[in-house]
Design a protein around this motif. Structure first.
Motif, PDB file in Angstrom:
ATOM      1  N   ILE A 173      31.019  45.854 -23.712  1.00 54.56           N
ATOM      2  CA  ILE A 173      31.265  44.577 -23.036  1.00 54.56           C
ATOM      3  C   ILE A 173      31.469  43.439 -24.038  1.00 54.56           C
ATOM      4  CG2 ILE A 173      30.028  45.209 -20.938  1.00 54.56           C
ATOM      5  CD1 ILE A 173      27.650  43.498 -22.033  1.00 54.56           C
ATOM      6  N   GLY A 174      31.416  43.741 -25.327  1.00 57.09           N
ATOM      7  CA  GLY A 174      31.522  42.709 -26.358  1.00 57.09           C
ATOM      8  C   GLY A 174      32.814  41.904 -26.280  1.00 57.09           C
ATOM      9  N   GLU A 175      33.937  42.588 -26.032  1.00 56.18           N
ATOM     10  CA  GLU A 175      35.221  41.882 -25.948  1.00 56.18           C
ATOM     11  C   GLU A 175      35.224  40.917 -24.765  1.00 56.18           C
ATOM     12  OE1 GLU A 175      35.884  45.740 -28.073  1.00 56.18           O
ATOM     13  OE2 GLU A 175      34.847  45.196 -26.246  1.00 56.18           O
ATOM     14  N   PHE A 176      34.700  41.377 -23.627  1.00 58.19           N
ATOM     15  CA  PHE A 176      34.662  40.514 -22.445  1.00 58.19           C
ATOM     16  C   PHE A 176      33.735  39.323 -22.666  1.00 58.19           C
ATOM     17  CE2 PHE A 176      32.531  39.182 -18.538  1.00 58.19           C
ATOM     18  CZ  PHE A 176      33.621  38.688 -17.842  1.00 58.19           C
ATOM     19  N   VAL A 177      32.553  39.575 -23.215  1.00 59.46           N
ATOM     20  CA  VAL A 177      31.596  38.484 -23.433  1.00 59.46           C
ATOM     21  C   VAL A 177      32.177  37.452 -24.398  1.00 59.46           C
ATOM     22  CG1 VAL A 177      29.318  37.893 -24.373  1.00 59.46           C
ATOM     23  CG2 VAL A 177      29.569  39.869 -22.848  1.00 59.46           C
ATOM     24  N   SER A 178      32.785  37.908 -25.480  1.00 56.86           N
ATOM     25  CA  SER A 178      33.402  36.976 -26.434  1.00 56.86           C
ATOM     26  C   SER A 178      34.489  36.158 -25.761  1.00 56.86           C
ATOM     27  CB  SER A 178      34.021  37.735 -27.608  1.00 56.86           C
ATOM     28  OG  SER A 178      33.041  38.403 -28.331  1.00 56.86           O
ATOM     29  N   GLY A 179      35.361  36.842 -25.025  1.00 53.61           N
ATOM     30  CA  GLY A 179      36.439  36.136 -24.332  1.00 53.61           C
ATOM     31  C   GLY A 179      35.911  35.136 -23.335  1.00 53.61           C
ATOM     32  N   GLY A 221      39.470  37.896 -26.030  1.00 49.78           N
ATOM     33  CA  GLY A 221      39.064  39.289 -25.864  1.00 49.78           C
ATOM     34  C   GLY A 221      39.990  40.236 -26.629  1.00 49.78           C
ATOM     35  N   LEU A 222      41.283  39.930 -26.621  1.00 53.18           N
ATOM     36  CA  LEU A 222      42.250  40.756 -27.355  1.00 53.18           C
ATOM     37  C   LEU A 222      42.026  40.685 -28.864  1.00 53.18           C
ATOM     38  CD1 LEU A 222      45.508  40.072 -25.320  1.00 53.18           C
ATOM     39  CD2 LEU A 222      44.405  42.291 -25.663  1.00 53.18           C
ATOM     40  N   ARG A 230      46.514  51.755 -25.042  1.00 51.91           N
ATOM     41  CA  ARG A 230      47.076  51.607 -23.705  1.00 51.91           C
ATOM     42  C   ARG A 230      46.469  50.403 -22.991  1.00 51.91           C
ATOM     43  NH1 ARG A 230      46.335  56.910 -20.938  1.00 51.91           N
ATOM     44  NH2 ARG A 230      47.207  57.746 -22.822  1.00 51.91           N
ATOM     45  N   LEU A 231      45.146  50.267 -23.053  1.00 55.32           N
ATOM     46  CA  LEU A 231      44.470  49.122 -22.443  1.00 55.32           C
ATOM     47  C   LEU A 231      44.900  47.829 -23.120  1.00 55.32           C
ATOM     48  CD1 LEU A 231      42.432  47.877 -20.499  1.00 55.32           C
ATOM     49  CD2 LEU A 231      40.635  48.384 -22.202  1.00 55.32           C
ATOM     50  N   TYR A 232      45.042  47.861 -24.423  1.00 56.92           N
ATOM     51  CA  TYR A 232      45.475  46.679 -25.170  1.00 56.92           C
ATOM     52  C   TYR A 232      46.847  46.209 -24.674  1.00 56.92           C
ATOM     53  CZ  TYR A 232      46.355  43.557 -29.072  1.00 56.92           C
ATOM     54  OH  TYR A 232      46.628  42.444 -29.830  1.00 56.92           O
ATOM     55  N   ARG A 233      47.777  47.141 -24.533  1.00 61.93           N
ATOM     56  CA  ARG A 233      49.121  46.786 -24.054  1.00 61.93           C
ATOM     57  C   ARG A 233      49.067  46.190 -22.638  1.00 61.93           C
ATOM     58  NH1 ARG A 233      50.690  52.176 -26.378  1.00 61.93           N
ATOM     59  NH2 ARG A 233      51.390  51.681 -28.464  1.00 61.93           N
ATOM     60  N   LEU A 234      48.245  46.776 -21.780  1.00 59.15           N
ATOM     61  CA  LEU A 234      48.084  46.244 -20.429  1.00 59.15           C
ATOM     62  C   LEU A 234      47.530  44.823 -20.475  1.00 59.15           C
ATOM     63  CD1 LEU A 234      47.975  46.539 -17.311  1.00 59.15           C
ATOM     64  CD2 LEU A 234      45.668  47.469 -17.617  1.00 59.15           C
ATOM     65  N   LEU A 235      46.518  44.604 -21.304  1.00 58.54           N
ATOM     66  CA  LEU A 235      45.919  43.268 -21.406  1.00 58.54           C
ATOM     67  C   LEU A 235      46.889  42.251 -22.003  1.00 58.54           C
ATOM     68  CD1 LEU A 235      42.294  44.226 -22.477  1.00 58.54           C
ATOM     69  CD2 LEU A 235      43.024  43.242 -20.293  1.00 58.54           C
ATOM     70  N   VAL A 236      47.710  42.672 -22.960  1.00 57.82           N
ATOM     71  CA  VAL A 236      48.724  41.759 -23.506  1.00 57.82           C
ATOM     72  C   VAL A 236      49.703  41.364 -22.402  1.00 57.82           C
ATOM     73  CG1 VAL A 236      50.724  41.588 -25.061  1.00 57.82           C
ATOM     74  CG2 VAL A 236      48.544  42.457 -25.919  1.00 57.82           C
ATOM     75  N   THR A 237      50.086  42.329 -21.568  1.00 52.13           N
ATOM     76  CA  THR A 237      50.981  42.040 -20.448  1.00 52.13           C
ATOM     77  C   THR A 237      50.333  41.053 -19.481  1.00 52.13           C
ATOM     78  OG1 THR A 237      51.970  44.233 -20.657  1.00 52.13           O
ATOM     79  CG2 THR A 237      52.328  43.076 -18.571  1.00 52.13           C
ATOM     80  N   LEU A 238      49.056  41.279 -19.150  1.00 53.12           N
ATOM     81  CA  LEU A 238      48.336  40.346 -18.270  1.00 53.12           C
ATOM     82  C   LEU A 238      48.207  38.970 -18.909  1.00 53.12           C
ATOM     83  CD1 LEU A 238      45.490  42.671 -16.928  1.00 53.12           C
ATOM     84  CD2 LEU A 238      47.476  41.811 -15.659  1.00 53.12           C
ATOM     85  N   TRP A 239      47.950  38.941 -20.202  1.00 49.21           N
ATOM     86  CA  TRP A 239      47.816  37.691 -20.945  1.00 49.21           C
ATOM     87  C   TRP A 239      49.121  36.893 -20.890  1.00 49.21           C
ATOM     88  CZ3 TRP A 239      49.532  36.983 -26.375  1.00 49.21           C
ATOM     89  CH2 TRP A 239      49.098  35.778 -26.918  1.00 49.21           C
ATOM     90  N   LEU A 240      50.230  37.574 -21.183  1.00 44.11           N
ATOM     91  CA  LEU A 240      51.534  36.898 -21.136  1.00 44.11           C
ATOM     92  C   LEU A 240      51.870  36.451 -19.714  1.00 44.11           C
ATOM     93  CD1 LEU A 240      53.552  39.165 -23.588  1.00 44.11           C
ATOM     94  CD2 LEU A 240      52.753  36.818 -24.002  1.00 44.11           C
TER      95      LEU A 240
END
Length: 185
Positions: free
Chosen positions: A82-88, A123-124, A156-166
């Motif tokens: 959960i570190g990425e989520f908490v940081s974000g 988070g990214l 794969r998750l990173y690419r999905l999150l980049v898409t959501l971010w954009l």
């Protein structure tokens, strides 16, 4: 990480990212400096609290707890998936929430919607760093999200999150400007 043995010179940790490893700084001194910074930040926030009331104080307290919990304790948040989520959330969401609470004297949770690109983006950044360290983190029993998922699923998750971010970067201004109807959505 230095105290838990995750960061060592043998791991080829980046010199600029590991002053405790290479500069022989006492970890207790570093902890005292971190606490001093938090105390100074708390003192600097007194005028905002006097002006705006309890809202910025609550945000500051939550932030301080997250700072300590992220790196300290029996199982630090940075060792969990959960570190990425908490940081974000803390840096990308809680800070803007605190700024608005200070300006308005009350919470406006719609700020968190506007902060979605910041939350995802920060988070990214954390996920990028943790994906580089998958093998090292696994060896240290540090179960970050990428260490838990593995390199292929983390990418794969990173690419999905980049898409959501954009999508959030493009979509939120359209949403807030009220022009959804103009583009047929």
């Amino acid at each position: 990480d230095f105290i838990k043995g995750t960061d060592t010179a043998e791991d080829n940790v980046e010199v600029s990212d590991a002053v405790l490893v290479y500069e022989h700084i006492n970890p207790t001194s570093a902890l005292h400096l971190a606490i001093a910074f938090l105390v100074v930040a708390a003192m600097l926030s007194i005028p905002a609290i006097v002006y705006a009331g309890w809202a910025p104080l609550l945000v500051g307290l939550i932030g301080a707890v997250c700072v300590f919990s992220y790196s300290g304790g029996i199982v630090p948040i940075s060792y969990l998936p959960i570190g990425e989520f908490v940081s974000g959330f803390v840096m990308g969401g809680l800070i803007p929430l605190g700024i608005v609470a200070t300006a308005c004297g009350t919470f406006d949770f719609t700020v968190l919607i506007a902060a979605v690109p910041l939350i995802i983006g920060i988070g990214l950044i954390m996920m990028t760093n943790n994906t580089c360290d998958i093998e090292k983190d696994r060896a240290a029993h540090r179960w970050t999200l990428p260490a838990l998922l593995g390199r292929k699923k983390a990418r794969r998750l990173y690419r999905l999150l980049v898409t959501l971010w954009l999508g959030a970067i493009v979509g939120l201004p359209i949403f807030y400007s009220g022009t959804w109807g103009l583009i047929g959505l």
